[in-house]
Enzyme design. Structure first.
Site, short mmCIF file in Angstrom:
data_model
loop_
_atom_site.label_atom_id
_atom_site.label_comp_id
_atom_site.label_asym_id
_atom_site.label_seq_id
_atom_site.Cartn_x
_atom_site.Cartn_y
_atom_site.Cartn_z
N ASP A 126 19.02 56.55 33.64
CA ASP A 126 19.97 56.64 32.51
C ASP A 126 19.28 56.95 31.18
O ASP A 126 19.69 56.48 30.14
CB ASP A 126 20.78 55.32 32.38
CG ASP A 126 21.34 54.89 33.71
OD1 ASP A 126 21.94 55.74 34.38
OD2 ASP A 126 21.17 53.72 34.09
N GLY B 85 24.01 59.65 38.55
CA GLY B 85 25.22 60.06 37.83
C GLY B 85 24.85 60.91 36.64
O GLY B 85 24.19 60.43 35.73
N HIS B 86 25.20 62.18 36.68
CA HIS B 86 24.90 63.07 35.56
C HIS B 86 26.20 63.60 34.98
O HIS B 86 27.05 64.08 35.72
CB HIS B 86 24.06 64.27 36.03
CG HIS B 86 22.65 63.91 36.36
ND1 HIS B 86 21.77 64.78 36.95
CD2 HIS B 86 21.97 62.76 36.18
CE1 HIS B 86 20.61 64.18 37.11
NE2 HIS B 86 20.71 62.95 36.67
N GLN C 236 17.46 58.89 38.93
CA GLN C 236 16.96 57.52 38.66
C GLN C 236 15.75 57.57 37.72
O GLN C 236 15.60 58.53 36.98
CB GLN C 236 16.61 56.77 39.96
CG GLN C 236 17.81 56.38 40.80
CD GLN C 236 18.23 57.45 41.78
OE1 GLN C 236 17.41 58.02 42.46
NE2 GLN C 236 19.51 57.70 41.88
N THR D 205 15.09 51.45 43.80
CA THR D 205 15.84 52.26 44.74
C THR D 205 14.92 52.53 45.93
O THR D 205 13.75 52.13 45.93
CB THR D 205 16.38 53.54 44.07
OG1 THR D 205 17.35 54.14 44.93
CG2 THR D 205 15.29 54.54 43.74
N SER E 256 15.81 64.69 21.44
CA SER E 256 17.25 64.92 21.53
C SER E 256 17.96 63.98 20.57
O SER E 256 17.73 62.77 20.59
CB SER E 256 17.69 64.66 22.97
OG SER E 256 19.07 64.48 23.03
P1 IMP Z 1 20.43 51.93 45.12
O1 IMP Z 1 19.74 53.17 44.63
O2 IMP Z 1 21.93 52.09 45.21
O3 IMP Z 1 19.83 51.38 46.37
O4 IMP Z 1 20.24 50.79 44.00
C1 IMP Z 1 18.96 50.21 43.75
C2 IMP Z 1 18.72 49.99 42.27
O5 IMP Z 1 18.62 51.24 41.61
C3 IMP Z 1 19.85 49.24 41.55
O6 IMP Z 1 19.29 48.43 40.54
C4 IMP Z 1 20.66 50.36 40.93
O7 IMP Z 1 21.39 49.92 39.80
C5 IMP Z 1 19.55 51.31 40.54
N1 IMP Z 1 19.99 52.70 40.43
C6 IMP Z 1 20.26 53.55 41.42
N2 IMP Z 1 20.61 54.76 40.94
C7 IMP Z 1 20.53 54.67 39.61
C8 IMP Z 1 20.72 55.61 38.54
O8 IMP Z 1 21.03 56.80 38.74
N3 IMP Z 1 20.54 55.12 37.28
C9 IMP Z 1 20.16 53.84 37.04
N4 IMP Z 1 19.96 52.93 38.00
C10 IMP Z 1 20.14 53.35 39.27
#
Ligand code: IMP
Length: 430
Positions: free
Chosen positions: A13, A40-41, A224, A239, A413
């Site tokens: 993020d 999420g973009h 991520q 993750t 930015s």
């Molecule tokens: P998972 O990727 O769903 O297994 O989640 C594992 C951890 O990564 C959790 O703390 C999620 O909130 C974090 N996470 C996964 N994808 C994102 C992302 O795109 N942005 C921020 N945190 C993420």
């Protein structure tokens, strides 16, 4: 420089969407190399808002090849849904502009069920996952029981793959109190979706190597952030993929020598979604203020993000593990109007000073931030397009960040608008 890797240098993020979009306009090929639809973009192009979580950002621009590499875990149902949604917004998607590596492991419905069942178990510490089956799908990949994209093409192979996976999953499900998997229903669903996925299947490693030889510009789009990396992140609150820049090579099938520039995306403060250590977290009004000013809510899960001061120790560490050539510093304007700003410059662990985050989870949790205080600025930096537009204290802050993380700013930015960017070094310049 022909090929650029973009990675988040914090906990995700960081504002990658805008930067990736800016770079993808100038790239020929845009490749995802890890993660899945947990990312999420949000892209805003000519006033139109596009929300992507699996497809590479280049998909919304004409004349680009978008690629999903083998390092990604692919939910085929989500893929089809995202494609349909974008088509509804007028985006053209065909095998001519989207390729999916044949060796990409699939996320099946059983992975999401397992992810959520585990998270809901009160006896084990929650990770705070997105619940989308990412972890269980990667487990099956290294456990050699994945169904991969190429397996969808042959009925016998597909049955063999599913049976192999179910031996494992049914045993697990029994333990978790879940019903056994309905094998026939799963196979029928896979047959059904195969027709929609297979047209995009391609030997991505070969295509990318050919593109590279032809002098095309490739943008490797990370999802991520490096602190969520399975090896170098705040394990186990991470993750399940490698997020750091080296994964761009293994997650697509191009050699490490193909990477010319690594751009680390860094937010001017720190946020994190989900559980896990966060030494510079602010649970007070200041944290609240950062969250409100920065609109810090998860794109995928809608969860409120935890907020804190900029942590230079962590970013220095992630710049090192990803070999970051330059950073894109985002959301500086969120810091406008503070009397003073703090930067975490080290930790104190049980009376000892540390210049890095230790590996042991209990030590990470006990690390106390050591802050340096800097004067804030009252002027607005929003929309600044040159250094001259920035207040002197904002420039001081940026310069101090560069010094502390040992890495230069390549881009700054100053708003979600594409044009509101100060370019110092062009990652794609030769
Ligand atoms: P998972 O990727 O769903 O297994 O989640 C594992 C951890 O990564 C959790 O703390 C999620 O909130 C974090 N996470 C996964 N994808 C994102 C992302 O795109 N942005 C921020 N945190 C993420």
């Amino acid at each position: 420089m022909a090929n650029v890797v973009v990675v988040g240098a914090q906990w995700g993020d960081e504002g990658k969407g805008k930067i990736v979009d800016w770079l993808s306009e100038r790239a020929d090929v845009i490749a995802r190399f890890q993660g899945g639809h947990n990312a999420g973009h949000t892209l805003v192009i000519d006033g139109k808002v596009y929300k992507l979580s699996l497809l590479p950002s280049g998909i919304v621009r004409g004349g680009k090849l978008s690629v999903i590499g083998n390092g990604v875990v692919l939910d085929p149902w989500h893929l089809v849904e995202e494609i349909e949604k974008l088509r509804g917004q007028g985006v053209e998607i065909s095998p001519g502009n989207l390729m999916i590596a044949e060796n990409t492991p699939l996320i099946l419905p059983i992975h999401g069920e397992l992810d959520r069942a585990r998270e809901n178990q009160s006896t084990v510490a929650k990770i705070g996952t997105t619940g989308r089956g990412i972890g269980p799908a990667y487990e099956d990949k290294v456990g050699r029981r994945s169904v991969r994209v190429a397996d969808l093409a042959d009925e016998t192979t597909l049955e063999l793959r599913v049976d192999r996976a179910l031996v494992h999953h049914d045993a697990l499900r029994r333990g978790l109190g879940l019903d056994p998997v309905d094998r026939d229903a799963l196979l029928a669903a896979l047959h059904e979706i195969a027709r929609q996925v297979l047209p995009y299947a391609a030997p991505v490693w070969k295509v990318l190597n050919e593109k590279r030889r032809a002098g095309k510009r490739i943008l490797f789009e990370g999802a991520q952030g490096a602190l969520l990396d399975i090896d170098f992140g705040t394990y186990p609150f991470v993750t399940s993929s490698n997020v750091i820049a080296g994964q761009a090579a293994t997650g697509t099938g191009i050699g490490p020598g193909a990477i010319d520039f690594v751009l680390g995306i860094v937010k001017a403060y720190t946020t994190r979604v989900g559980e896990g250590p966060f030494p510079a977290e602010l649970k007070d009004e200041t944290g609240q203020r950062l969250g409100e000013r920065g609109h810090e809510f998860g794109t995928v899960t809608g969860r409120k993000r935890r907020c804190g001061w900029f942590d230079a120790v962590l970013v220095r560490q992630t710049c090192a593990t990803s070999g970051v050539s330059g950073i894109a510093l985002t959301k500086l304007d969120v810091l406008d109007g503070f009397d003073e700003l703090k930067i975490c410059v080290g930790y104190e662990l049980d009376g000892t000073a540390l210049d890095h985050l230790p590996t042991a989870a209990d030590q990470q949790a006990r690390c106390k931030p050591v802050y340096e205080t800097m004067p804030g600025w009252q002027e607005s930096t929003e929309g600044a397009r040159s250094w001259a537009d920035l207040p002197a204290n904002a420039i001081k802050y940026v310069r101090r960040v560069e010094e502390l993380i040992d890495c230069p700013v390549a881009l700054l930015s100053t708003s979600p608008e594409r044009e509101d960017t100060i370019l110092v070094t062009d990652p794609f310049s030769d």
